[in-house]
Design a protein around this motif. Structure first.
Motif, PDB file in Angstrom:
ATOM      1  N   ALA A  33       0.862  -0.704  -0.265  1.00  0.00           N
ATOM      2  CA  ALA A  33       0.087  -0.569   0.033  1.00  0.00           C
ATOM      3  C   ALA A  33       1.256   0.701  -0.156  1.00  0.00           C
ATOM      4  O   ALA A  33       1.739   1.120   0.729  1.00  0.00           O
ATOM      5  N   GLY A  34       0.582   2.099  -0.552  1.00  0.00           N
ATOM      6  CA  GLY A  34       1.750   3.098  -1.027  1.00  0.00           C
ATOM      7  C   GLY A  34       2.839   3.159  -1.585  1.00  0.00           C
ATOM      8  O   GLY A  34       2.895   4.604  -2.221  1.00  0.00           O
ATOM      9  N   GLU A  35       3.175   2.189  -2.273  1.00  0.00           N
ATOM     10  CA  GLU A  35       4.150   2.185  -2.944  1.00  0.00           C
ATOM     11  C   GLU A  35       4.458   2.490  -4.286  1.00  0.00           C
ATOM     12  O   GLU A  35       2.771   2.533  -4.433  1.00  0.00           O
ATOM     13  N   ARG A  36       4.658   2.929  -4.627  1.00  0.00           N
ATOM     14  CA  ARG A  36       5.047   3.334  -5.891  1.00  0.00           C
ATOM     15  C   ARG A  36       5.567   2.275  -7.595  1.00  0.00           C
ATOM     16  O   ARG A  36       6.763   1.812  -6.912  1.00  0.00           O
ATOM     17  N   ILE A  37       5.552   2.456  -8.584  1.00  0.00           N
ATOM     18  CA  ILE A  37       6.386   2.235  -9.293  1.00  0.00           C
ATOM     19  C   ILE A  37       6.211   2.657 -10.498  1.00  0.00           C
ATOM     20  O   ILE A  37       5.178   3.321 -11.018  1.00  0.00           O
ATOM     21  N   PHE A  38       7.525   2.887 -11.564  1.00  0.00           N
ATOM     22  CA  PHE A  38       7.102   3.535 -12.748  1.00  0.00           C
ATOM     23  C   PHE A  38       7.268   2.559 -13.617  1.00  0.00           C
ATOM     24  O   PHE A  38       7.595   2.038 -14.116  1.00  0.00           O
ATOM     25  N   VAL A  39       6.483   2.857 -14.837  1.00  0.00           N
ATOM     26  CA  VAL A  39       6.090   1.974 -15.963  1.00  0.00           C
ATOM     27  C   VAL A  39       6.039   2.641 -17.364  1.00  0.00           C
ATOM     28  O   VAL A  39       5.470   3.580 -17.545  1.00  0.00           O
ATOM     29  N   ARG A  88       0.567   4.911  -8.323  1.00  0.00           N
ATOM     30  CA  ARG A  88       0.961   4.286  -6.746  1.00  0.00           C
ATOM     31  C   ARG A  88      -0.572   3.595  -6.239  1.00  0.00           C
ATOM     32  O   ARG A  88      -1.530   4.094  -7.010  1.00  0.00           O
ATOM     33  N   VAL A  89      -0.336   2.466  -5.678  1.00  0.00           N
ATOM     34  CA  VAL A  89      -1.079   2.344  -5.414  1.00  0.00           C
ATOM     35  C   VAL A  89      -1.307   1.812  -3.983  1.00  0.00           C
ATOM     36  O   VAL A  89      -1.131   2.372  -3.142  1.00  0.00           O
ATOM     37  N   ASP A  90      -3.145   1.853  -3.961  1.00  0.00           N
ATOM     38  CA  ASP A  90      -3.970   2.491  -2.475  1.00  0.00           C
ATOM     39  C   ASP A  90      -3.447   1.083  -1.454  1.00  0.00           C
ATOM     40  O   ASP A  90      -4.088   1.440  -0.192  1.00  0.00           O
ATOM     41  N   ARG A  91      -3.520  -0.049  -2.179  1.00  0.00           N
ATOM     42  CA  ARG A  91      -3.637  -0.936  -1.047  1.00  0.00           C
ATOM     43  C   ARG A  91      -2.647  -2.307  -2.071  1.00  0.00           C
ATOM     44  O   ARG A  91      -2.211  -2.416  -2.908  1.00  0.00           O
ATOM     45  N   LYS A  92      -2.564  -3.151  -0.537  1.00  0.00           N
ATOM     46  CA  LYS A  92      -1.200  -4.179  -1.165  1.00  0.00           C
ATOM     47  C   LYS A  92      -1.879  -4.739  -2.712  1.00  0.00           C
ATOM     48  O   LYS A  92      -3.640  -5.243  -2.955  1.00  0.00           O
ATOM     49  N   THR A  93      -0.796  -5.212  -3.615  1.00  0.00           N
ATOM     50  CA  THR A  93      -1.527  -5.422  -4.787  1.00  0.00           C
ATOM     51  C   THR A  93      -0.527  -6.167  -5.739  1.00  0.00           C
ATOM     52  O   THR A  93       0.356  -6.469  -5.242  1.00  0.00           O
ATOM     53  N   HIS A  94      -1.138  -7.144  -6.781  1.00  0.00           N
ATOM     54  CA  HIS A  94      -0.225  -8.592  -7.593  1.00  0.00           C
ATOM     55  C   HIS A  94      -0.441  -7.618  -8.727  1.00  0.00           C
ATOM     56  O   HIS A  94      -1.829  -6.828  -9.039  1.00  0.00           O
TER      57      HIS A  94
END
Length: 150
Positions: A10-16, A22-28
């Motif tokens: 949750a809250g982690e960012r990824i550059f694609v 940025r995701v608001d919850r744990k996600t795959h």
């Protein structure tokens, strides 16, 4: 191509492909095709690029984060790495830099960053002046050279 599955907290960012997500919850996430991405934990801020290898890391990172500016960053990379090869005397660091160059030239930038991260602790030792040239290395005898052979 194999599917690539990434788990984000949750809250982690990824550059694609240049976009920041940025995701608001744990996600795959599953990437079903080729994609250029960089995880937030691998992103170096400009103010942290304070050493030669960190600056090289930052340049490669730009290629991943900003695909539109990748050609300019690649030119900067090609101008930068020869000076680093000349500046470092550590065989391990020089070999590592050459590995990074080979990876970047094969467009394997993420793996280049990973290899470069492994060199950062060695660079810290060298820059701190703690690295010394090994004195137990024996120089091989040079073969005799015939001069003026007839």
């Amino acid at each position: 191509m194999a599917t690539l599955r990434i788990t984000l907290r949750a809250g982690e960012r990824i550059f694609v492909n240049g976009a920041v997500m940025r995701v608001d919850r744990k996600t795959h996430l599953e990437f079903m095709n080729d994609v250029t991405f960089l995880l937030e934990s691998h992103v170096m801020q400009a103010e942290d690029a304070t050493t030669p290898l960190r600056q090289l890391y930052f340049i490669i990172q730009l290629m991943l984060i900003d695909p539109a500016g990748a050609a300019e960053a690649r030119t900067m990379f090609d101008r930068t790495y020869p000076g680093l090869l000349a500046a470092f005397t550590s065989a391990e660091i020089r070999s590592g830099i050459q590995d990074v160059v080979d990876l970047v030239h094969r467009e394997r930038n993420f793996e280049g960053l990973k290899r470069l991260r492994s060199l950062l602790p060695m660079e810290e030792v060298v820059l701190a002046g703690e690295w010394t040239f090994p004195t137990d290395i024996k120089t091989p005898a040079r073969p005799a050279v015939a001069a003026g052979a007839r």
